[in-house]
Design a protein around this motif. Structure first.
Motif, PDB file in Angstrom:
ATOM      1  N   ARG A 192      48.369  49.138  49.660  1.00  0.00           N
ATOM      2  CA  ARG A 192      47.423  48.584  48.688  1.00  0.00           C
ATOM      3  C   ARG A 192      46.210  49.487  48.455  1.00  0.00           C
ATOM      4  O   ARG A 192      45.706  49.606  47.327  1.00  0.00           O
ATOM      5  CB  ARG A 192      46.937  47.219  49.197  1.00  0.00           C
ATOM      6  N   ASP A 193      45.746  50.151  49.508  1.00  0.00           N
ATOM      7  CA  ASP A 193      44.418  50.777  49.470  1.00  0.00           C
ATOM      8  C   ASP A 193      44.414  52.274  49.172  1.00  0.00           C
ATOM      9  O   ASP A 193      43.374  52.822  48.817  1.00  0.00           O
ATOM     10  CB  ASP A 193      43.694  50.530  50.797  1.00  0.00           C
ATOM     11  N   LEU A 240      40.824  56.611  48.587  1.00  0.00           N
ATOM     12  CA  LEU A 240      40.970  55.173  48.826  1.00  0.00           C
ATOM     13  C   LEU A 240      40.262  54.373  47.742  1.00  0.00           C
ATOM     14  O   LEU A 240      39.237  54.807  47.208  1.00  0.00           O
ATOM     15  CB  LEU A 240      40.367  54.784  50.186  1.00  0.00           C
ATOM     16  N   LYS A 241      40.791  53.182  47.456  1.00  0.00           N
ATOM     17  CA  LYS A 241      40.159  52.302  46.477  1.00  0.00           C
ATOM     18  C   LYS A 241      38.815  51.778  46.980  1.00  0.00           C
ATOM     19  O   LYS A 241      37.923  51.458  46.188  1.00  0.00           O
ATOM     20  CB  LYS A 241      41.090  51.128  46.163  1.00  0.00           C
ATOM     21  N   ASN A 242      38.672  51.683  48.301  1.00  0.00           N
ATOM     22  CA  ASN A 242      37.410  51.244  48.906  1.00  0.00           C
ATOM     23  C   ASN A 242      37.434  51.605  50.385  1.00  0.00           C
ATOM     24  O   ASN A 242      38.462  52.039  50.918  1.00  0.00           O
ATOM     25  CB  ASN A 242      37.212  49.728  48.729  1.00  0.00           C
ATOM     26  N   TRP A 243      36.307  51.414  51.056  1.00  0.00           N
ATOM     27  CA  TRP A 243      36.237  51.710  52.493  1.00  0.00           C
ATOM     28  C   TRP A 243      35.688  50.521  53.269  1.00  0.00           C
ATOM     29  O   TRP A 243      34.979  50.646  54.254  1.00  0.00           O
ATOM     30  CB  TRP A 243      35.424  52.973  52.751  1.00  0.00           C
ATOM     31  N   THR A 244      36.082  49.338  52.798  1.00  0.00           N
ATOM     32  CA  THR A 244      35.641  48.112  53.461  1.00  0.00           C
ATOM     33  C   THR A 244      36.178  48.010  54.886  1.00  0.00           C
ATOM     34  O   THR A 244      35.523  47.421  55.755  1.00  0.00           O
ATOM     35  CB  THR A 244      36.080  46.877  52.653  1.00  0.00           C
ATOM     36  N   ASP A 303      32.690  48.893  48.752  1.00  0.00           N
ATOM     37  CA  ASP A 303      33.702  48.449  47.799  1.00  0.00           C
ATOM     38  C   ASP A 303      33.968  49.480  46.698  1.00  0.00           C
ATOM     39  O   ASP A 303      34.756  49.235  45.778  1.00  0.00           O
ATOM     40  CB  ASP A 303      33.322  47.100  47.176  1.00  0.00           C
ATOM     41  N   PHE A 347      42.856  47.109  56.656  1.00  0.00           N
ATOM     42  CA  PHE A 347      43.364  48.180  55.799  1.00  0.00           C
ATOM     43  C   PHE A 347      44.867  48.041  55.594  1.00  0.00           C
ATOM     44  O   PHE A 347      45.621  47.789  56.526  1.00  0.00           O
ATOM     45  CB  PHE A 347      43.057  49.541  56.437  1.00  0.00           C
ATOM     46  N   ASP A 348      45.295  48.227  54.339  1.00  0.00           N
ATOM     47  CA  ASP A 348      46.712  48.171  53.979  1.00  0.00           C
ATOM     48  C   ASP A 348      47.047  49.460  53.224  1.00  0.00           C
ATOM     49  O   ASP A 348      46.606  49.657  52.092  1.00  0.00           O
ATOM     50  CB  ASP A 348      46.989  46.962  53.093  1.00  0.00           C
TER      51      ASP A 348
END
Length: 471
Positions: free
Chosen positions: A451-452, A351-355, A393, A447-448
């Motif tokens: 996108r993610d 994943l690009k981030n784990w927000t 992030d 979460f998308d």
């Protein structure tokens, strides 16, 4: 070493992702070193010889061990609409699960909620009164955890939703085929009032066959997980055998080392590792009673080759050995063919981030009746230049688990059905299921999937775990 895979290590493989200059890794197969302090001397000596220093690794990851807790991340359950009529995300606040307050947020019936509270109550009754501890253990060994919950503890059937996957991670079967005695040893609820005498070495300690948890007792050193699982061990082993192939000199620098595969199989080396080489026949040279050598036939690049030696070790799937070593005694062939491998899937999602996890306040989500039964942030550990994300992030890798089986059928049949399913399932099916599941489970955190998600790797172990005896 003749290895049929395109990389060394077999099940000790790693998944590697590259994003914005960062290298992300996670185990694609075997997860950890289990109870290292209970290793025998040759095994411990091997770890030391190849450069593993467990104390140094633990000290370097002291801060990481507290990372998720410091961010307030806890566990949640996701009740899917296919099973419960509507998607429902329920977080265990303060780490307290199965409390009346937690259960009131779930779609469980009032009766099921009351029974769950009872099963966790330290004051619950003894469900086998009048029997000694040994007699109770004997009965528990001969019934499934399902039977115990439904017919002995008399709990509502909805309760089983939480525990249907108990045992899958160790035995590749669920609570329908998990002995209730194992469930007690694994810390599952329902046994607090039964006065069972403890088993200091663990109830699985003396059972034959391969068992996770057989050395669970205190003093075993816990479980040691490198960022890429046991791939770190195989990389260090290969460096030990062929030093020029794996640059560096320490446990730390092996994590990001780039292996020079061209150096694995050169003439004149004391050790040679030949990949993409599938062994198809092994026989003695001459009369097997008096021979002093073996001939191994293997296929590589569509051609068959032979190699000879004084002896060989068949370090492969036991059940297959009788098919490629026809000279074996019939009794040995029968013994090797006894087991049926337990299938399982480890899926890595970069994943690009784990927000989304941070916003939801969770690090792990149990999804018992979805395609993958769990969604977890990877264990927070680093090694050398493989640094674990410290902020939501930053990019990270998720670990998802799936254990294909056919609940209610005999165990070997469950394994065969599950392996056939893995063979027949396309990656497209996995990807669609993963994107749908993550979108629904993490949607409340923004979460998308489109996108993610950076990338997905599905590790199918159709011959994953050894068969284990089951009382």
């Amino acid at each position: 070493v003749l290895d049929n895979h395109d990389d060394f290590g077999g099940h000790a493989k790693r998944n590697e992702f590259h994003y914005n200059g960062r290298t992300l890794v996670l185990n694609g197969g075997t997860l950890n070193i289990e109870s290292p302090l209970r290793y025998n001397l040759p095994a411990l000596t091997l770890l030391k010889d190849i450069g593993i220093d467990l104390d140094r690794f633990a000290a370097a990851n002291a801060k990481n061990r507290d990372l998720y807790r410091s961010l307030g991340l806890e566990r949640a359950y996701f009740f899917d609409k296919e099973t419960w009529g509507a998607d429902t995300f329920v977080k265990a606040e303060g780490g307290r699960q199965m409390t009346p307050a937690f259960l009131a947020k779930t779609p469980l019936s009032p009766a099921a909620q009351r029974d769950l509270v009872r099963l966790y109550d330290k004051g619950q009754p003894d469900y086998m009164p009048g029997l000694s501890s040994a007699e109770k253990k004997d009965r528990l060994a001969r019934m499934s955890y399902d039977d115990f919950i439904l017919n002995v503890a008399k709990a509502d059937k909805q309760v089983l939703w939480f525990y249907q996957n108990a045992g899958t991670g160790n035995f590749c079967v669920g609570s329908d085929a998990l002995p209730a005695l194992f469930a007690w040893e694994m810390g599952q609820p329902g046994f607090a009032g039964m006065n069972l005498e403890p088993t200091p070495e663990g109830v699985l300690a003396d059972l034959p066959g391969g068992h996770h948890g057989r050395q669970k007792a205190s003093g075993g050193g816990g479980a040691v997980h490198f960022p890429d699982g046991n791939a770190t061990i195989t990389r260090l082993l290969v460096r030990w055998l062929v030093p020029e192939a794996v640059p560096g000199s320490s446990m730390e620098d092996v994590a990001a080392a780039r292996v020079n595969y061209a150096l694995l199989d050169r003439p004149g080396q004391a050790a040679r590792i030949r990949l993409n080489s599938t062994v198809v026949n092994v026989r003695h040279t001459g009369d097997s009673a008096s021979t002093r050598g073996v001939e191994v036939s293997y296929v590589r690049g569509g051609k068959t080759y032979q190699v000879r030696g004084r002896a060989c070790v068949m370090a492969c799937w036991n059940m297959f050995i009788p098919a490629i070593v026809p000279e074996l005694p019939s009794a040995q062939k029968e013994a090797l063919a006894y087991g049926v491998k337990g299938p399982l899937v480890y899926t890595s999602v970069a994943l690009k981030n784990w927000t989304a996890f941070h916003k939801l306040g969770v690090g792990s989500v149990s999804t018992p009746s979805m395609y993958h039964t769990s969604v977890d942030l990877d264990e927070a550990v680093g090694l050398g230049d493989i640094r674990h994300a410290q902020s939501p992030d930053e990019p990270i890798v998720l670990h998802l688990g799936r254990y294909p089986r056919a609940a209610g059928k005999p165990r070997k049949e469950q394994h065969r059905i599950g392996r056939a399913e893995l063979l027949a399932t396309s990656f497209e099916t996995f990807e669609r299921q993963i994107r749908d599941q993550l979108g629904r489970v993490l949607g409340g955190g923004g979460f998308d999937p489109a996108r993610d998600i950076i990338a997905i790797t599905v590790n199918r172990w159709p011959h994953g775990y050894s068969y284990t005896y089951n009382s």
